[in-house]
Write a protein that holds these residues in place. Structure first.
Motif, short mmCIF file in Angstrom:
data_model
loop_
_atom_site.label_atom_id
_atom_site.label_comp_id
_atom_site.label_asym_id
_atom_site.label_seq_id
_atom_site.Cartn_x
_atom_site.Cartn_y
_atom_site.Cartn_z
N ALA A 113 0.18 5.45 -6.87
CA ALA A 113 -1.28 5.60 -7.24
C ALA A 113 -0.58 6.22 -9.02
O ALA A 113 -0.21 7.01 -8.68
CB ALA A 113 -1.89 6.20 -6.54
N GLN A 114 -1.63 5.93 -9.46
CA GLN A 114 -1.51 6.62 -10.53
C GLN A 114 -2.84 7.85 -11.12
O GLN A 114 -3.40 6.91 -11.24
CB GLN A 114 -1.24 5.63 -11.71
CG GLN A 114 -0.16 4.58 -11.70
CD GLN A 114 0.44 4.34 -13.55
OE1 GLN A 114 0.47 4.75 -14.19
NE2 GLN A 114 -0.05 2.86 -13.24
N ILE A 115 -2.52 8.80 -11.12
CA ILE A 115 -3.84 10.03 -11.38
C ILE A 115 -3.87 9.70 -12.66
O ILE A 115 -2.92 10.25 -13.56
CB ILE A 115 -3.80 10.84 -10.48
CG1 ILE A 115 -3.30 10.59 -8.73
CG2 ILE A 115 -4.98 12.18 -10.61
CD1 ILE A 115 -3.14 11.92 -8.58
N GLY A 155 -6.15 -5.25 -9.01
CA GLY A 155 -5.81 -4.21 -8.69
C GLY A 155 -6.52 -3.23 -7.88
O GLY A 155 -8.30 -3.92 -8.10
N PHE A 156 -7.48 -1.70 -8.35
CA PHE A 156 -8.38 -1.33 -7.72
C PHE A 156 -8.18 0.18 -8.48
O PHE A 156 -6.73 0.81 -8.63
CB PHE A 156 -8.78 -1.54 -6.52
CG PHE A 156 -8.11 -0.81 -5.63
CD1 PHE A 156 -7.27 -1.24 -5.11
CD2 PHE A 156 -8.13 1.35 -5.33
CE1 PHE A 156 -6.67 -0.88 -3.46
CE2 PHE A 156 -7.57 1.46 -4.34
CZ PHE A 156 -6.60 0.49 -3.65
N VAL A 170 -9.10 9.99 -11.84
CA VAL A 170 -9.25 8.29 -10.82
C VAL A 170 -7.66 8.12 -10.72
O VAL A 170 -6.57 8.62 -11.27
CB VAL A 170 -9.74 7.95 -12.50
CG1 VAL A 170 -11.27 6.77 -12.15
CG2 VAL A 170 -9.21 7.43 -13.78
N VAL A 171 -7.58 7.64 -9.83
CA VAL A 171 -6.66 7.34 -9.11
C VAL A 171 -6.78 5.47 -9.25
O VAL A 171 -7.78 4.42 -8.69
CB VAL A 171 -6.10 7.15 -7.45
CG1 VAL A 171 -4.58 6.88 -7.24
CG2 VAL A 171 -7.51 8.57 -7.53
N LEU A 172 -5.06 5.12 -10.09
CA LEU A 172 -4.60 3.22 -9.57
C LEU A 172 -4.00 3.21 -9.29
O LEU A 172 -3.20 3.28 -9.28
CB LEU A 172 -4.59 3.70 -11.71
CG LEU A 172 -5.68 3.28 -12.47
CD1 LEU A 172 -6.05 4.54 -13.53
CD2 LEU A 172 -4.41 3.29 -13.97
N TYR A 173 -4.56 2.07 -8.42
CA TYR A 173 -3.41 1.36 -7.71
C TYR A 173 -3.27 -0.71 -8.44
O TYR A 173 -4.31 -1.00 -8.25
CB TYR A 173 -4.60 0.42 -6.43
CG TYR A 173 -4.63 2.08 -5.74
CD1 TYR A 173 -3.45 2.96 -4.98
CD2 TYR A 173 -5.93 2.87 -5.79
CE1 TYR A 173 -3.81 4.34 -4.45
CE2 TYR A 173 -5.66 4.27 -5.25
CZ TYR A 173 -4.84 4.72 -4.17
OH TYR A 173 -4.99 6.10 -3.39
N LEU A 202 0.57 -1.07 0.51
CA LEU A 202 0.18 -0.08 0.79
C LEU A 202 0.74 0.66 0.41
O LEU A 202 1.85 1.49 0.66
CB LEU A 202 -0.67 0.53 0.92
CG LEU A 202 -1.78 -1.05 1.46
CD1 LEU A 202 -3.23 -0.84 2.51
CD2 LEU A 202 -2.83 -1.13 0.05
N PRO A 203 0.13 2.16 -0.44
CA PRO A 203 1.07 3.61 -0.92
C PRO A 203 1.24 4.06 1.13
O PRO A 203 0.03 4.12 1.53
CB PRO A 203 0.32 4.78 -1.11
CG PRO A 203 -0.73 3.62 -2.34
CD PRO A 203 -0.66 2.49 -1.47
#
Ligand SMILES: Nc1nc2c(ncn2[C@@H]2O[C@H](COP(=O)(O)OP(=O)(O)OP(=O)(O)O)[C@@H](O)[C@H]2O)c(=O)[nH]1
Ligand SMILES: [Mg+2]
Length: 376
Positions: A253-255, A349-350, A285-288, A115-116
Motif C-alpha cells: 500500500a502506498q500512502i 487497482g484502487f 489516500v492509500v494506493l493499491y 492483498l496486503p
C-alpha cells in the motif's frame, strides 16, 4: 502417436492439426508421429508459452465463448466459479446464471496473495458474499484461495468433495483469473506430477477449450476457457505494459497526503485529480496498484501539460503511441458525509479515501471506474 482428428492439446484443449502453421493447434506432422501417447502433447503456441514465456494472446470473441461454455448448463455438474479478488467486479462473469443453468456453484476468489497480508480475510470474504448476492448469484459456499501460492487449495478440494455428489466439476471464470493454475494444483495433488500440465500465462485467452482430468471417484474435472470483459483494463494493454501493470506479488500500500488541486498519475494509465470543494481539505489516500507502476504527483494546473509532454517517457506504461489505449474520459466522484471508500479502476487497482472528497478519475473509455465501500 497415430494422427487422428481428435487429438487435443494437453495445455489449452485446442484440436491438434498439422497443416496450417499460422492456425491454432499446429504441430509438425513428424512431431505428432514420434510422440509417446502416454505423455502430454502441446500445440506450437503452448510450446512457445511454456518454454520461452512467449506472449500469445488469442482473441476469443464473447459469442464464441458463450457458445463453448453454455454447453455446461445442459450437464448436471458442480461449477467452481473463479474470480480475481483484485478485480472482483471486473472478473465476475456477466450472465453467469445463464451459463451455469441450474447447476450448483461454489465461488473461489483467487489471488488472495496479492492483498496486503495485514488485510482481514474474514472481512474480505463477507464482502465477496455480499457482492455475489448483489449479482443475484446463489452459491453453496465461498472461499479465498491462491492458486499460485497454494493457499487454501486443500480446503477448496474439501468443498468440492462435499458438494460434488458424483458429478463432474467445471472450473469456470473470466480470462486470467487463474483457472488453469488452479487445475494444475489439483492435478499435482492427484497425480504427483510436479510440472504444470495446463498452460498458464499472463496473456489473456490462454485456454481455448475444455480440458478434462479424471478424479479419484471416476468423474472428471474440467478446465475451461475464459473471456476478458470489456471493462477490464487488461483488455486494452499490450505485452510490454501488461506485465508491469498486473500485480505479481503482494501489493504494498502506498500512502499519500494530498492537498486540494493535486493530481496523481498511475504511470500513464490513469489519473486522479483531487479537487478542492466544500470541506474537502487535505486527503489521506492509500494506493493499491502493482508495485511496478510508478506514481507521479503534480499540481492539477500542470497535469494536462505533463500528460501531453511526458506520456510514454516519464509517465509509463504505455511506452509508445503504438500501444494505443482508448481515449481517456473523466468520471467525477463527489462524496459528502463520512465513511471510507475505494475508487476502483477495473483490473488496474484502487485508491482508498475518506469522505468528504471530490475526485475526478481519468481512464480509458470502456474501462470500468467505480466507487465501493472500502474493503481494507
Ligand atoms: N498472484 C497470483 N497470480 C496468479 C494466481 N493464479 C494465477 N495467477 C496468474 O494469473 C495469470 C493467469 O493464470 P491462468 O491460470 O493462465 O488463468 P486462466 O483463468 O486459466 O486464463 P485463461 O486460460 O486465459 O482463461 C498467470 O500469470 C498466473 O501466474 C494467484 O493465485 N496469485
Ligand atoms: Mg486457462
Amino acid at each position: 502417436m497415430q494422427l487422428t482428428d481428435d487429438i487435443k492439446c494437453s495445455g489449452c484443449g485446442v484440436t491438434i492439426q498439422t497443416e496450417y502453421k499460422e492456425k491454432e493447434g499446429f504441430i509438425p506432422k513428424h512431431v505428432v508421429l514420434k510422440h509417446d501417447e502416454n505423455e502430454p502433447i502441446y500445440c506450437q503456441r503452448c510450446f512457445r508459452i511454456r518454454n520461452y514465456q512467449e506472449y500469445a494472446s488469442n482473441d476469443l470473441a464473447s459469442e464464441d465463448y458463450i457458445k463453448v461454455i453454455s454447453q455446461i448448463n445442459t450437464k448436471d455438474s458442480l461449477i467452481v466459479l473463479i474470480v480475481d479478488i483484485f478485480d472482483f467486479s471486473g472478473s465476475f462473469l456477466p450472465n453467469i446464471k445463464r451459463l451455469t443453468g441450474q447447476n450448483d456453484v461454489i465461488l473461489a476468489a483467487n489471488k488472495v496473495d496479492l492483498l496486503p497480508s495485514s488485510v482481514n480475510k474474514e472481512k474480505i470474504l463477507s464482502w465477496v458474499n455480499e457482492l455475489c448476492q448483489d449479482e443475484g448469484l446463489q452459491v453453496l459456499d465461498s472461499i479465498l484461495i491462491s492458486s499460485k501460492k497454494n493457499i487454501y487449495i486443500d480446503e477448496l478440494l474439501e468443498l468440492i468433495k462435499k458438494y460434488k455428489n458424483n458429478r463432474d466439476v467445471y472450473i469456470v471464470g473470466s480470462s486470467n483469473v487463474g483457472k488453469s493454475k488452479l487445475v494444475n494444483q489439483i492435478i499435482r495433488r492427484l497425480s504427483g506430477v510436479e510440472k504444470d500440465v495446463l498452460t498458464v500465462s499472463y496473456a489473456p485467452n490462454t485456454t481455448l477449450n475444455f480440458v478434462g482430468f479424471p478424479l479419484e471417484d471416476g468423474t472428471t474435472i474440467y478446465d475451461t476457457p475464459g473471456v476478458l470483459n470489456k471493462h477490464q483494463y487488461l483488455r486494452y494493454l499490450t505485452k510490454t505494459s501488461l506485465k508491469q501493470s498486473i500485480p505479481q506479488k503482494e501489493i504494498k500500500a502506498q500512502i499519500y497526503q494530498l492537498d486540494p488541486e493535486q493530481t496523481l498519475f498511475i504511470g500513464g494509465l490513469a489519473r486522479f485529480d483531487f479537487l478542492a470543494g466544500d470541506k474537502c481539505g487535505k486527503s489521506n489516500v492509500v494506493l493499491y496498484f502493482s508495485n511496478n507502476l510508478s506514481i507521479h504527483r503534480t499540481k492539477l494546473e500542470n497535469a494536462d501539460k505533463l500528460f501531453e509532454e511526458k506520456r510514454y517517457t516519464l509517465l509509463t506504461p504505455p511506452y509508445s503511441p503504438n500501444e494505443a489505449l482508448p481515449r481517456f474520459v473523466k468520471t467525477d466522484f463527489h462524496m459528502r458525509g463520512t465513511g471510507k471508500f475505494d475508487i476502483v479502476i477495473s483490473g488496474l487497482g484502487f485508491i482508498s479515501v475518506r469522505a468528504p472528497f471530490h475526485i475526478v478519475v481519468h481512464a480509458p473509455v470502456m474501462v470500468g471506474v467505480y466507487l465501493r465501500k472500502a474493503i481494507i
